[in-house]
Enzyme design. Structure first.
Site, mmCIF file in Angstrom:
data_model
loop_
_atom_site.group_PDB
_atom_site.id
_atom_site.type_symbol
_atom_site.label_atom_id
_atom_site.label_comp_id
_atom_site.label_asym_id
_atom_site.label_seq_id
_atom_site.Cartn_x
_atom_site.Cartn_y
_atom_site.Cartn_z
ATOM 1 N N ASP A 105 -23.101 -7.040 -57.008
ATOM 2 C CA ASP A 105 -24.336 -7.029 -56.225
ATOM 3 C C ASP A 105 -23.948 -6.884 -54.760
ATOM 4 O O ASP A 105 -22.883 -7.383 -54.348
ATOM 5 C CB ASP A 105 -25.131 -8.337 -56.425
ATOM 6 C CG ASP A 105 -24.669 -9.403 -55.442
ATOM 7 O OD1 ASP A 105 -23.632 -10.040 -55.732
ATOM 8 O OD2 ASP A 105 -25.313 -9.575 -54.392
ATOM 9 N N ASP B 95 -22.164 -23.602 -56.276
ATOM 10 C CA ASP B 95 -20.787 -23.644 -55.777
ATOM 11 C C ASP B 95 -20.770 -23.697 -54.263
ATOM 12 O O ASP B 95 -21.802 -23.588 -53.603
ATOM 13 C CB ASP B 95 -20.028 -22.412 -56.264
ATOM 14 C CG ASP B 95 -20.585 -21.115 -55.667
ATOM 15 O OD1 ASP B 95 -21.799 -21.099 -55.353
ATOM 16 O OD2 ASP B 95 -19.829 -20.149 -55.521
ATOM 17 N N GLY C 285 -16.140 -16.288 -53.333
ATOM 18 C CA GLY C 285 -15.187 -16.558 -52.268
ATOM 19 C C GLY C 285 -14.543 -15.331 -51.674
ATOM 20 O O GLY C 285 -13.610 -15.433 -50.875
ATOM 21 N N ASP D 21 -28.734 -16.073 -57.875
ATOM 22 C CA ASP D 21 -27.632 -16.808 -57.265
ATOM 23 C C ASP D 21 -28.108 -18.241 -57.031
ATOM 24 O O ASP D 21 -29.301 -18.518 -56.997
ATOM 25 C CB ASP D 21 -27.179 -16.136 -55.967
ATOM 26 C CG ASP D 21 -25.773 -16.580 -55.570
ATOM 27 O OD1 ASP D 21 -25.266 -16.118 -54.542
ATOM 28 O OD2 ASP D 21 -25.190 -17.413 -56.296
ATOM 29 N N SER D 22 -27.152 -19.144 -56.862
ATOM 30 C CA SER D 22 -27.447 -20.580 -56.977
ATOM 31 C C SER D 22 -27.794 -21.260 -55.667
ATOM 32 O O SER D 22 -28.222 -22.405 -55.659
ATOM 33 C CB SER D 22 -26.226 -21.284 -57.587
ATOM 34 O OG SER D 22 -25.046 -20.850 -56.902
ATOM 35 N N GLY D 23 -27.634 -20.585 -54.544
ATOM 36 C CA GLY D 23 -28.119 -21.113 -53.280
ATOM 37 C C GLY D 23 -27.061 -21.604 -52.315
ATOM 38 O O GLY D 23 -27.291 -21.627 -51.103
ATOM 39 N N GLY D 24 -25.902 -22.024 -52.816
ATOM 40 C CA GLY D 24 -24.881 -22.577 -51.931
ATOM 41 C C GLY D 24 -24.429 -21.593 -50.876
ATOM 42 O O GLY D 24 -24.359 -21.913 -49.688
ATOM 43 N N PHE D 25 -24.161 -20.379 -51.295
ATOM 44 C CA PHE D 25 -23.683 -19.363 -50.356
ATOM 45 C C PHE D 25 -24.746 -19.082 -49.299
ATOM 46 O O PHE D 25 -24.451 -18.993 -48.106
ATOM 47 C CB PHE D 25 -23.349 -18.065 -51.100
ATOM 48 C CG PHE D 25 -22.856 -16.960 -50.207
ATOM 49 C CD1 PHE D 25 -23.743 -16.017 -49.696
ATOM 50 C CD2 PHE D 25 -21.513 -16.870 -49.858
ATOM 51 C CE1 PHE D 25 -23.296 -15.004 -48.849
ATOM 52 C CE2 PHE D 25 -21.059 -15.853 -49.028
ATOM 53 C CZ PHE D 25 -21.954 -14.926 -48.521
ATOM 54 N N HIS E 103 -32.966 6.380 -51.882
ATOM 55 C CA HIS E 103 -31.798 7.258 -52.016
ATOM 56 C C HIS E 103 -30.516 6.455 -52.211
ATOM 57 O O HIS E 103 -29.709 6.700 -53.100
ATOM 58 C CB HIS E 103 -31.624 8.153 -50.781
ATOM 59 C CG HIS E 103 -30.282 8.818 -50.795
ATOM 60 N ND1 HIS E 103 -29.998 9.918 -51.590
ATOM 61 C CD2 HIS E 103 -29.126 8.487 -50.156
ATOM 62 C CE1 HIS E 103 -28.715 10.241 -51.437
ATOM 63 N NE2 HIS E 103 -28.161 9.392 -50.577
ATOM 64 N N CYS F 103 -33.307 11.869 -56.167
ATOM 65 C CA CYS F 103 -34.274 10.930 -55.566
ATOM 66 C C CYS F 103 -35.316 11.692 -54.743
ATOM 67 O O CYS F 103 -35.090 12.833 -54.318
ATOM 68 C CB CYS F 103 -33.537 9.905 -54.702
ATOM 69 S SG CYS F 103 -33.276 10.410 -53.002
ATOM 70 N N CYS G 41 -28.938 15.319 -55.557
ATOM 71 C CA CYS G 41 -29.447 13.957 -55.776
ATOM 72 C C CYS G 41 -30.890 14.060 -56.266
ATOM 73 O O CYS G 41 -31.701 14.782 -55.669
ATOM 74 C CB CYS G 41 -29.395 13.148 -54.481
ATOM 75 S SG CYS G 41 -30.168 11.518 -54.642
ATOM 76 N N CYS H 195 -34.316 13.332 -51.395
ATOM 77 C CA CYS H 195 -33.492 14.544 -51.463
ATOM 78 C C CYS H 195 -34.204 15.707 -52.137
ATOM 79 O O CYS H 195 -33.918 16.870 -51.841
ATOM 80 C CB CYS H 195 -32.190 14.244 -52.213
ATOM 81 S SG CYS H 195 -31.148 13.074 -51.345
ATOM 82 N N GLN I 99 -13.286 -19.748 -57.630
ATOM 83 C CA GLN I 99 -13.019 -19.879 -56.213
ATOM 84 C C GLN I 99 -11.498 -19.958 -55.993
ATOM 85 O O GLN I 99 -10.731 -19.703 -56.927
ATOM 86 C CB GLN I 99 -13.747 -21.108 -55.637
ATOM 87 C CG GLN I 99 -15.265 -20.996 -55.635
ATOM 88 C CD GLN I 99 -15.795 -19.971 -54.650
ATOM 89 O OE1 GLN I 99 -15.060 -19.410 -53.828
ATOM 90 N NE2 GLN I 99 -17.106 -19.689 -54.744
#
Ligand SMILES: CNc1nc2cc3c(=O)[nH]c(N)nc3c(CCN)c2[nH]1
Length: 372
Positions: A266, A146, A216, A92-96, A335, A306, A304, A309, A189
């Site tokens: 994500d 952004d 956004g 991710d680009s950092g703005g958020f 898990h 994992c 499951c 479990c 956006q």
């Protein structure tokens, strides 16, 4: 010819299944990207991340530029080698992150100046610097720089913010160095305003990117308004390019968003919840700190695969969290990520078999049923 491409495989309504071909390998979509913020998926080794079925992980420009520093990661061979993850990485680009983490920040039309939440040192991000940092990290997929406006906000403020992000998208694209198998995604956006979202899609497709994200959202608008915004925005996006919904979400959010045409996600929920004793399962979530698990010999989730479990009981997991043992967050993160990947794999198979509607009903019934 850029080797990076999204290859469609099947559709079921607006939902799509396909393969993302990148310089660092092929990933089946729809796909969930574990968040590896500071070069690590917290409480997981990269082998355990791989064992959950994850194909691509997310890193963050904001965190890595502050510590250990982009130049240092580059000098050490880039983020793939640094964290020993040979698969694709999206950064991710950092703005958020500046808006949600930076101690103090000043936004201007050229970029953002902020103080590090770690040591208070001053830093500046612009579309050019963010893109350069992502190159130093050797990100497979680079995100445009952004601005994600906080909701609720006045329409004219959302419009101004979106138009700033579109100018920044053009500058980000200008600064991007094309490489075979690598990509840059534009970020749509426009808040929850259909006309502003349409204007943003047009602006980004005029510039041209290898993929398109929807930003956004997942900022407090609620699922109904998020889905309504997807209904009005996704159909306007290029059908032959991957679509990434940023920061989303719960299993139910993933299901509804895939059904509206989203390919990539994500979210910190499975990992953050894994550290706070909240388990995600096919029968909903449960809090393993709750006393009712103290003597329960059953696995967390039958079926499951994992380690939590297959090798342990709910009573043991309860004990680990009550005793504040490191193994608790490790096992439950493992898990939760396994569960998220199983949800995505089940949805993907249902699309291939054109039975996503029926599968959605089964999933929702399970989540509503609660602990058997
Ligand atoms: C948790 N909700 C959420 N909403 C986001 C919006 C953006 C967004 O609009 N832009 C960018 N660059 N990132 C976002 C993120 C971070 C994704 N890892 C978001 N996360």
């Amino acid at each position: 010819m850029n080797g990076f491409r999204w290859q469609p495989e099947a559709t079921d309504g607006a939902a799509r299944a396909g393969h993302l071909h990148t310089a660092h390998g092929v990933v089946a979509t729809p796909t969930f990207m574990p968040v590896g913020t500071a070069g690590t998926v917290k409480a997981m080794t990269m082998d355990s991340v791989r064992s959950t079925g994850a194909g691509i992980v997310l890193g963050n420009t904001y965190h890595l530029m502050l510590r250990p520093g982009a130049e240092r990661v580059q000098a050490l061979g880039g983020l793939h080698r640094f964290m020993d993850w040979p698969g694709p990485i999206l950064t991710d680009s950092g703005g958020f992150q500046v808006m949600s983490l930076g101690a103090l920040r000043k936004l201007d039309s050229d970029g953002v100046t902020f103080q590090s939440h770690i040591d208070g040192s001053r830093h500046r991000l612009t579309p050019e610097r963010s893109t350069e940092i992502q190159h130093m990290l050797d990100a497979t997929i680079t995100m445009c720089f952004d601005e994600c406006p906080a909701l609720p906000a006045e329409t004219d403020a959302i419009a101004a913010s979106m138009r700033l992000s579109m100018r920044w998208a053009a500058r980000s694209r200008e600064a991007f160095v094309a490489r075979d198998g690598y990509a840059q995604y534009g970020i749509v956006q426009g808040g929850t305003e259909p006309q502003l979202r349409a204007e943003s899609v047009r602006a980004l497709t005029d510039i041209g990117f290898e993929g398109y994200a929807i930003g956004g959202l997942a900022v407090g608008e609620g699922q109904a308004l998020m889905f309504q915004t997807l209904d009005g925005t996704v159909p306007l996006m290029p059908a032959d390019k991957p679509r990434y919904l940023m920061g989303v979400g719960t299993p139910d959010d993933l299901l509804g968003s895939v059904m509206r045409g989203i390919d990539m996600f994500d979210c910190v929920m499975p990992t953050r919840s894994g550290r706070t004793a909240r388990a995600y399962t096919g029968f909903g979530t449960l809090n393993l700190r709750n006393a009712r698990h103290a003597l329960d010999p059953r696995p967390l989730e039958a079926g499951c695969p994992c380690p939590a479990c297959t090798r342990h009981s709910r009573a043991y997991l309860h004990h680990l969290f009550r005793a504040d043992e490191i193994l608790g967050p490790m096992l439950l993160t493992w898990h939760n990520l396994t569960y998220y990947q199983r949800v995505m794999q089940g949805i993907r198979t249902a699309i291939l078999e054109t039975r996503l509607g029926a599968h959605a009903i089964e999933l929702r019934a399970g989540w509503a049923a609660g602990d058997p």
